[in-house]
Design an enzyme around this catalytic site. Structure first.
Site, PDB file in Angstrom:
ATOM      1  N   ARG A   1      37.007  -7.523  98.957  1.00  0.00           N
ATOM      2  CA  ARG A   1      35.993  -7.135  99.832  1.00  0.00           C
ATOM      3  C   ARG A   1      34.744  -7.244  98.877  1.00  0.00           C
ATOM      4  O   ARG A   1      34.610  -6.735  97.913  1.00  0.00           O
ATOM      5  CB  ARG A   1      36.196  -5.498  99.801  1.00  0.00           C
ATOM      6  CG  ARG A   1      35.595  -4.721 101.147  1.00  0.00           C
ATOM      7  CD  ARG A   1      35.648  -3.544 101.057  1.00  0.00           C
ATOM      8  NE  ARG A   1      34.751  -2.865  99.927  1.00  0.00           N
ATOM      9  CZ  ARG A   1      35.061  -2.101  98.851  1.00  0.00           C
ATOM     10  NH1 ARG A   1      36.605  -1.961  99.003  1.00  0.00           N
ATOM     11  NH2 ARG A   1      34.461  -1.689  97.902  1.00  0.00           N
TER      12      ARG A   1
ATOM     13  N   GLU B   1      39.742   5.957  88.793  1.00  0.00           N
ATOM     14  CA  GLU B   1      40.302   5.954  90.196  1.00  0.00           C
ATOM     15  C   GLU B   1      41.791   6.254  90.290  1.00  0.00           C
ATOM     16  O   GLU B   1      42.280   5.839  91.277  1.00  0.00           O
ATOM     17  CB  GLU B   1      39.687   4.510  90.733  1.00  0.00           C
ATOM     18  CG  GLU B   1      38.487   4.408  90.774  1.00  0.00           C
ATOM     19  CD  GLU B   1      37.882   2.792  90.942  1.00  0.00           C
ATOM     20  OE1 GLU B   1      37.828   2.322  91.978  1.00  0.00           O
ATOM     21  OE2 GLU B   1      37.638   2.159  89.800  1.00  0.00           O
TER      22      GLU B   1
ATOM     23  N   ASP C   1      30.660  -6.157  98.877  1.00  0.00           N
ATOM     24  CA  ASP C   1      29.737  -4.908  99.425  1.00  0.00           C
ATOM     25  C   ASP C   1      28.348  -5.726  99.390  1.00  0.00           C
ATOM     26  O   ASP C   1      27.894  -6.402  98.388  1.00  0.00           O
ATOM     27  CB  ASP C   1      29.860  -4.026  98.457  1.00  0.00           C
ATOM     28  CG  ASP C   1      31.209  -3.251  98.468  1.00  0.00           C
ATOM     29  OD1 ASP C   1      31.792  -3.471  99.727  1.00  0.00           O
ATOM     30  OD2 ASP C   1      31.657  -2.706  97.596  1.00  0.00           O
TER      31      ASP C   1
ATOM     32  N   TYR D   1      35.614   8.561  99.642  1.00  0.00           N
ATOM     33  CA  TYR D   1      37.221   9.075  99.655  1.00  0.00           C
ATOM     34  C   TYR D   1      37.410  10.372 100.501  1.00  0.00           C
ATOM     35  O   TYR D   1      38.203  11.124 100.240  1.00  0.00           O
ATOM     36  CB  TYR D   1      37.629   8.952  98.415  1.00  0.00           C
ATOM     37  CG  TYR D   1      37.596   7.482  97.831  1.00  0.00           C
ATOM     38  CD1 TYR D   1      38.618   6.656  98.420  1.00  0.00           C
ATOM     39  CD2 TYR D   1      36.961   7.157  96.818  1.00  0.00           C
ATOM     40  CE1 TYR D   1      38.543   5.345  98.148  1.00  0.00           C
ATOM     41  CE2 TYR D   1      37.132   5.843  96.433  1.00  0.00           C
ATOM     42  CZ  TYR D   1      37.760   4.920  96.891  1.00  0.00           C
ATOM     43  OH  TYR D   1      37.815   3.478  96.585  1.00  0.00           O
TER      44      TYR D   1
ATOM     45  N   GLY E   1      40.794  -0.817  97.963  1.00  0.00           N
ATOM     46  CA  GLY E   1      41.401   0.279  98.307  1.00  0.00           C
ATOM     47  C   GLY E   1      42.435   0.179  99.542  1.00  0.00           C
ATOM     48  O   GLY E   1      41.982  -0.687 100.346  1.00  0.00           O
TER      49      GLY E   1
ATOM     50  N   SER F   1      34.332   1.685  92.734  1.00  0.00           N
ATOM     51  CA  SER F   1      34.254   2.863  93.737  1.00  0.00           C
ATOM     52  C   SER F   1      33.074   3.570  93.311  1.00  0.00           C
ATOM     53  O   SER F   1      33.024   4.762  93.580  1.00  0.00           O
ATOM     54  CB  SER F   1      35.766   3.593  93.476  1.00  0.00           C
ATOM     55  OG  SER F   1      36.685   2.919  94.336  1.00  0.00           O
TER      56      SER F   1
ATOM     57  N   GLU G   1      28.668  -6.660  94.935  1.00  0.00           N
ATOM     58  CA  GLU G   1      29.783  -6.885  93.981  1.00  0.00           C
ATOM     59  C   GLU G   1      30.862  -7.108  95.039  1.00  0.00           C
ATOM     60  O   GLU G   1      30.943  -7.209  96.127  1.00  0.00           O
ATOM     61  CB  GLU G   1      30.397  -5.494  93.323  1.00  0.00           C
ATOM     62  CG  GLU G   1      30.886  -4.335  94.106  1.00  0.00           C
ATOM     63  CD  GLU G   1      31.141  -3.388  93.225  1.00  0.00           C
ATOM     64  OE1 GLU G   1      31.736  -3.562  92.149  1.00  0.00           O
ATOM     65  OE2 GLU G   1      31.127  -2.215  93.714  1.00  0.00           O
TER      66      GLU G   1
ATOM     67  N   ASN H   1      34.965  -6.859  95.087  1.00  0.00           N
ATOM     68  CA  ASN H   1      36.053  -6.222  94.536  1.00  0.00           C
ATOM     69  C   ASN H   1      37.450  -6.644  95.010  1.00  0.00           C
ATOM     70  O   ASN H   1      37.814  -7.060  95.909  1.00  0.00           O
ATOM     71  CB  ASN H   1      36.004  -4.806  95.410  1.00  0.00           C
ATOM     72  CG  ASN H   1      37.298  -3.622  95.039  1.00  0.00           C
ATOM     73  OD1 ASN H   1      38.222  -4.051  94.467  1.00  0.00           O
ATOM     74  ND2 ASN H   1      36.868  -2.539  95.080  1.00  0.00           N
TER      75      ASN H   1
END
Length: 326
Positions: free
Chosen positions: A258, A23, A260, A219, A282, A149, A276, A278
């Site tokens: 964050r 990443e 998900d 992205y 990002g 990601s 998960e 994070n």
């Protein structure tokens, strides 16, 4: 949320970005956005593209605080956090122990599922065994244990072109990683919730234009529609915020995180699963935490300052009377 943050005027902030993880490019985008926002708000900023001599790089510039804009290993797995702890330099986001646990999807399950946070079942499998037989009934998902990601994620279905069993020649994460996490595939919708400080923000639904929400969909501008706030029943939105905040607290996250989710909308509340959490989401123009913050009337620059103030508060470096948001 109180987002009126006043950081010390002479604060020197190093933005740590880049590195050599999968990443890297995302980290560079996040880091540059953070650095520009801080400079626009009058702060002294040093950009650091991490190399193997990262400790010397940081020692040379001697910052008051490091904004950790790295993604993946070794910036998100506790390695950099432990180094900064040894150096005595405050840094943003989660600490060593939290980072070690949260980047490992199996350890995250062990930490969260006993406390009533639903996550998919599954098990660790050796990639070589996939060429002999499926580890779970199809459809199922294969993913690296400690990547973010959606790096290296594959959905194996009856009509996928991976073969049955998976062929050694088929392109997929089994060619990159010796072990993978196999989980049952959860049909339905992709949801995500950010936590800032100790408050869950909103729920965003992610609708890829094609395929699933993989690295490219995340992205590449225009490949995924962000529906914010998500058009979902209020009880599901409340449950997303509840699980995200509980995960943030149980894992010991700091600053922002964050979480998900996948939601099978045919099963109601029983169909919601956390995938998960994070610990270093990002901060690119397409990233979800800045987007949710905007919907809460928090600008990008304010968001960055809130995260830094949280770090300074944790390390006892925020002057009396100046506190992070609550």
């Amino acid at each position: 949320m109180n987002n009126q943050i006043k950081l010390p005027e002479d604060l020197h902030i190093a933005v740590l970005m880049g590195g050599w993880a999968n990443e890297r490019d995302v980290s560079l985008m996040s880091g540059e956005g953070i650095a520009k926002a801080l400079e626009e708000r009058g702060h002294r900023v040093t950009r650091i593209d991490m190399t193997r001599q990262v400790a010397a790089q940081i020692a040379e510039v001697a910052p008051d605080v490091v904004f950790n804009a790295l993604h993946g290993v070794p910036g998100e797995d506790g390695t950099v956090q432990g180094m900064l702890d040894l150096m005595g330099i405050p840094y943003t986001h989660s600490g060593l122990a939290t980072s070690v646990i949260a980047i490992d999807k199996e350890l995250t399950k062990l930490a969260l599922v006993p406390h009533g946070i639903p996550m998919p079942g599954g098990r660790i499998v050796k990639s070589a065994d996939l060429y002999e037989s499926d580890p779970l009934a199809r459809p199922y998902v294969l993913k690296p244990v400690n990547e973010g990601s959606s790096v290296g994620v594959a959905i194996v279905t009856d009509d996928s072109n991976f073969g049955n069993p998976i062929s050694r020649d088929a392109a997929g994460p089994w060619q990159q990683f010796s072990e993978l996490l196999a989980e049952p595939y959860i049909r339905g919708r992709e949801l995500t919730t950010a936590v800032l400080g100790d408050q869950a923000l909103m729920v965003t639904e992610l609708v890829p234009k094609s395929g699933f929400y993989d690295f490219d969909a995340k992205y590449t501008d225009g490949m995924t529609e962000h529906v914010c706030p998500a058009n979902i029943p209020e009880n599901i939105a409340d449950l997303c915020r509840h699980y995200a905040l509980q995960a943030h607290r149980r894992l010991g996250c700091r600053g922002t995180s964050r979480s998900d989710f996948r939601w099978d909308d045919e099963r109601g509340e029983d169909g919601l699963f956390l995938l998960e959490t994070n610990t270093q989401p990002g901060m690119t123009p397409l990233s979800l935490v800045p987007e949710q913050a905007r919907h809460c009337d928090i600008s990008y620059g304010e968001l960055v300052e809130i995260i830094i103030a949280d770090a300074l508060k944790h390390f006892g470096r925020l002057p009396a009377g100046e506190a992070a948001s609550s």
